[in-house]
Design a protein around this motif. Sequence first.
Motif: not given
Length: 237
Positions: A65-75, A96-112
């Motif tokens: 979530c870009p708003q609160c940073g909560y990270s989760y899966t469908q499970d 929350k300090s990172d400016n990574v945009d998780y909503s775009e195409q991801r490479d391995f490092a972002i996915a990790e």
Amino acid sequence: MIKKSTSKLEPLYDKKVQCTLCQHSFTTKKVRSRFVKPIQTDTDFGPLFAPGDSNNPLLYYVVVCPQCGYSYTQDFRKSISGTAKQIIIDKISSKKSDNVDYSEQRDFAIAERAYKLAVYCGQLTNEKNIALAKLCLRLAWLYRNIGNESEELRFLNFAAEEFEQSYIKSEFDPLNTPEIYILYMIGELKRRLGAHNEAVQYFSAVTEHQDRSRYTKYLNLARKQWRLTAEEYRTHA
Ligand SMILES: [Zn+2]
């Protein structure tokens, strides 16, 4: 009338989601299934993709979530308790300090990064073991895809522990995750981790399971991997 297609169909599309924690609406990428072409599927069901094939759905399994940073899966749980919410706000949202945009195409490092955030969130909120097992398993598969064996084994080990806990506590939805699948997975992960005796115990439990005739796929795999475990044991003993 034939509808004119104005653009080429892209492998990635935007999926609308609403954050389980703060209800913020945003989009996250998904891979269209017709573009998903693993060259091989392993005995723990991990898909292997050709080098350079970026249409790997594992890269997008975690939602951030870009708003609160909560990270989760469908499970993960669909609703979060007030206490758990406060823990995430204190430990994640406010820091929350990172400016990574998780909503775009991801490479391995972002996915990790997204996976590790989800592991952390799951630990903070005491997420179900089965959800953490599936998360760690997928991260292990991602490491396998890039040939990082030590990290692969580290996360296979976490996955095995979480699968074991969910089996012991009987805390899973048998429609989504049959018990016989969990037993097979523990066996196969233990084999990969070199715990031959434990692997054999779990494969044996699969072959004696009451649902074995309904899930012959796991029964046959367990028999095959049991034989392999015995061979490995003999060669390494
Ligand atoms: Zn949120």
